[in-house]
Design a protein around this motif. Structure first.
Motif, PDB file in Angstrom:
ATOM      1  N   TRP A   1       9.728 -17.010  41.429  1.00 30.03           N
ATOM      2  CA  TRP A   1      10.644 -18.000  40.553  1.00 30.03           C
ATOM      3  C   TRP A   1      11.782 -17.189  39.930  1.00 30.03           C
ATOM      4  CZ3 TRP A   1      10.688 -17.709  35.017  1.00 30.03           C
ATOM      5  CH2 TRP A   1      11.474 -18.718  34.546  1.00 30.03           C
ATOM      6  N   GLU A   2      11.446 -15.896  39.195  1.00 30.83           N
ATOM      7  CA  GLU A   2      12.080 -15.291  38.606  1.00 30.83           C
ATOM      8  C   GLU A   2      13.608 -14.504  39.402  1.00 30.83           C
ATOM      9  OE1 GLU A   2       8.604 -12.779  38.935  1.00 30.83           O
ATOM     10  OE2 GLU A   2       8.931 -14.766  38.779  1.00 30.83           O
ATOM     11  N   ALA A   3      13.291 -14.483  40.659  1.00 26.39           N
ATOM     12  CA  ALA A   3      14.395 -13.926  41.576  1.00 26.39           C
ATOM     13  C   ALA A   3      15.200 -15.135  42.042  1.00 26.39           C
ATOM     14  CB  ALA A   3      14.030 -13.685  43.019  1.00 26.39           C
ATOM     15  N   ASN A   4      15.112 -16.608  41.500  1.00 25.09           N
ATOM     16  CA  ASN A   4      16.032 -17.553  41.729  1.00 25.09           C
ATOM     17  C   ASN A   4      16.478 -17.611  43.301  1.00 25.09           C
ATOM     18  OD1 ASN A   4      17.444 -19.727  40.864  1.00 25.09           O
ATOM     19  ND2 ASN A   4      19.322 -18.704  40.751  1.00 25.09           N
ATOM     20  N   ASP A   5      15.642 -17.460  44.010  1.00 19.25           N
ATOM     21  CA  ASP A   5      15.948 -17.751  45.556  1.00 19.25           C
ATOM     22  C   ASP A   5      15.162 -18.870  46.135  1.00 19.25           C
ATOM     23  OD1 ASP A   5      15.885 -17.313  48.323  1.00 19.25           O
ATOM     24  OD2 ASP A   5      14.927 -15.319  48.421  1.00 19.25           O
TER      25      ASP A   5
ATOM     26  N   SER B   1       1.961 -21.346  42.937  1.00 22.07           N
ATOM     27  CA  SER B   1       3.036 -21.558  41.935  1.00 22.07           C
ATOM     28  C   SER B   1       3.153 -21.193  40.524  1.00 22.07           C
ATOM     29  CB  SER B   1       3.029 -23.305  42.043  1.00 22.07           C
ATOM     30  OG  SER B   1       2.224 -23.885  41.260  1.00 22.07           O
ATOM     31  N   PHE B   2       1.518 -20.791  40.276  1.00 24.01           N
ATOM     32  CA  PHE B   2       1.414 -20.326  38.933  1.00 24.01           C
ATOM     33  C   PHE B   2       1.579 -18.670  39.283  1.00 24.01           C
ATOM     34  CE2 PHE B   2      -0.507 -24.250  38.483  1.00 24.01           C
ATOM     35  CZ  PHE B   2      -0.006 -24.769  37.245  1.00 24.01           C
ATOM     36  N   ARG B   3       1.109 -18.170  40.258  1.00 23.70           N
ATOM     37  CA  ARG B   3       0.983 -16.546  40.453  1.00 23.70           C
ATOM     38  C   ARG B   3       2.458 -16.339  40.789  1.00 23.70           C
ATOM     39  NH1 ARG B   3      -3.370 -15.007  44.379  1.00 23.70           N
ATOM     40  NH2 ARG B   3      -4.528 -15.772  42.745  1.00 23.70           N
ATOM     41  N   TYR B   4       3.426 -17.077  41.407  1.00 22.61           N
ATOM     42  CA  TYR B   4       4.736 -16.508  41.798  1.00 22.61           C
ATOM     43  C   TYR B   4       5.828 -17.550  41.587  1.00 22.61           C
ATOM     44  CZ  TYR B   4       2.103 -13.148  44.676  1.00 22.61           C
ATOM     45  OH  TYR B   4       1.374 -12.224  45.005  1.00 22.61           O
ATOM     46  N   GLY B   5       5.497 -18.783  41.261  1.00 23.31           N
ATOM     47  CA  GLY B   5       6.515 -19.975  41.213  1.00 23.31           C
ATOM     48  C   GLY B   5       6.752 -20.097  39.850  1.00 23.31           C
ATOM     49  N   GLY B   6       7.494 -21.321  39.424  1.00 25.60           N
ATOM     50  CA  GLY B   6       7.902 -21.528  38.159  1.00 25.60           C
ATOM     51  C   GLY B   6       7.034 -22.599  37.316  1.00 25.60           C
ATOM     52  N   MET B   7       5.693 -22.523  37.353  1.00 19.25           N
ATOM     53  CA  MET B   7       4.776 -23.329  36.796  1.00 19.25           C
ATOM     54  C   MET B   7       4.012 -22.498  35.597  1.00 19.25           C
ATOM     55  SD  MET B   7       5.293 -26.391  37.930  1.00 19.25           S
ATOM     56  CE  MET B   7       6.397 -26.728  39.176  1.00 19.25           C
ATOM     57  N   ALA B   8       3.555 -23.003  34.761  1.00 19.38           N
ATOM     58  CA  ALA B   8       2.612 -22.603  33.541  1.00 19.38           C
ATOM     59  C   ALA B   8       1.934 -23.867  32.902  1.00 19.38           C
ATOM     60  CB  ALA B   8       3.500 -21.891  32.455  1.00 19.38           C
TER      61      ALA B   8
END
Length: 409
Positions: free
Chosen positions: A88-92, A371-378
């Motif tokens: 997520w933080e890479a905005n790819d 999605s919690f490990r690499y994506g934009g969810m919390a």
């Protein structure tokens, strides 16, 4: 080079993905990475076209239908390679649908998230009225179908779910004799816990008839039906006043057009010294759109809110937002346990439904985990009060109460 190979070459740079095409040719993408798995997939005819049209849904349906088979590894490994290469933080956005598909999806999403009352009940039934046996196979014994709280990542699922209940109960600051409303009570575990630990009278509400049956049976078996009651009712139709309101894993089904209705109704239901705790999955970034796989197969009508959308729901209503906590990796750890238990119960799940359902369920759990490990969810836990002086002015009381609840077992 085939078009699908060009997509894979851009998408898989770390870790090794080998693709076997319908003609038997093989291509390997990426570089070895000790932190990532390796996987081999075989595509049958039509699978590549489906993935190119919509990478997320196309991959899911090809896997579900057997047009994409995994010869080395499992679906968790395949999706790990995909998502670890596009955090997520890479905005790819490489693996997202194209602009036209995203525009069409956005229109459908806005229409679908209105979540009228009758549709809300159907949406809940789609997911939560599945066989009791299914949930017994992958959840903890208390059937906590929401993010656990891992004070230690090595803790068991049962320990983490017990700690989640203690974590939430401590924030509610419940005193004996209080009236508590549990919105979206599931199978009754939280309501029963709150009564057992605090002596409060608890009313749990759900839109799932199957959950209602189980919750009422559990209260009767515990001999607490006079103090822990469960109703099949929409939150908008609840009557009475409550000292505390808790909602765990339900806000994702409310829908942004109804956020202000939700917060206004909850405020009306709270006493002047009332406190509310909402536990919800949330987006780390700006508002978005529910992915097509989830909306089609898992949670029709569901939507994960951005924190800004939640804020717009209650601003101007004279709530005091008294505490916010962001649980970043806890749901990923929870879902890994659920995935592992699902895989271990494969034969039982196939007997309940079929192989396609099993593949769908593992795709859902694996994708959600990642999605919690690499994506934009919390996960967000938001505490509200109606009065500025209801709660202590430091968080010490939460820590002390949580410690006492854990020691109490």
């Amino acid at each position: 080079m085939a078009v699908i190979d060009r997509l894979f070459a851009r998408a898989f740079r770390r870790g090794l993905l080998t693709v076997v095409h319908p003609d038997g040719s093989r291509r390997t993408f990426g570089e070895p990475d000790p932190e990532l798995p390796s996987a081999t997939i075989r595509l049958s005819r039509g699978a590549a076209a489906a993935i190119l049209r919509d990478p997320g849904l196309g991959l899911a349906e090809a896997f579900m239908d057997g047009r994409l088979t995994i010869e080395q590894g499992d679906i968790m490994g395949v999706l790990t390679l995909a998502m670890a290469n596009s955090p997520w933080e890479a905005n790819d956005t490489l693996l997202l649908p194209g602009p036209l598909r995203r525009s069409v999806d956005a229109i459908g999403h806005r229409l679908g998230r209105i979540n009228m009352r009758r549709q809300a009940k159907r949406n809940v039934a789609h997911h939560y009225d599945l066989s009791d046996r299914l949930y017994d196979l992958f959840l903890d014994a208390d059937r906590q179908y929401s993010c656990a709280y891992f004070s230690d990542p090595a803790n068991s699922l049962e320990q983490a779910q017990a700690d989640k209940k203690a974590h939430i109960a401590a924030k509610l600051a419940i005193e004996p004799g209080m009236r508590v409303l549990d919105i979206g009570c599931g199978w009754g575990g939280m309501a029963l816990y709150l009564h057992a630990k605090t002596g409060a009278d608890v009313t749990g509400i759900t839109l799932s008839e199957e959950q209602l049956k189980v919750a009422r049976r559990r209260a009767a078996e515990a001999g607490v039906s006079d103090h822990v009651r469960f109703e099949l009712i929409d939150y908008r139709d609840v009557a009475g006043r409550f000292d505390r309101i808790v909602s765990v894993g339900m806000f994702e089904h409310v829908g942004p057009p109804n956020y202000r209705t939700f917060f206004a109704r909850c405020r009306e239901l709270m006493t002047p010294q009332g406190v509310m705790l909402i536990h919800t999955i949330g987006r780390l970034g700006k508002p978005g759109v529910t992915d097509r796989f989830t909306s089609k197969y898992i949670f029709p009508g569901g939507y994960i809110p951005a924190l800004s959308e939640i804020a717009r729901g209650y601003e101007g209503m004279r709530y005091f937002l008294t505490d916010v906590e962001v649980l970043r990796l806890h749901y990923g750890l929870t879902l890994q346990h659920w995935y592992d238990r699902t895989v271990a119960a494969r034969e039982a799940i196939v007997d309940l439904y079929d192989e396609r359902f099993y593949r769908m369920w593992t795709f859902y759990l694996a994708g959600a985990c990642l999605s919690f490990r690499y994506g934009g969810m919390a996960n967000y836990q938001l505490q509200f009060s109606r009065a500025r002086d209801t709660l202590p002015i430091t968080r010490d009381y939460m820590i002390e109460a949580e410690r006492a609840l854990r020691q109490d077992g």
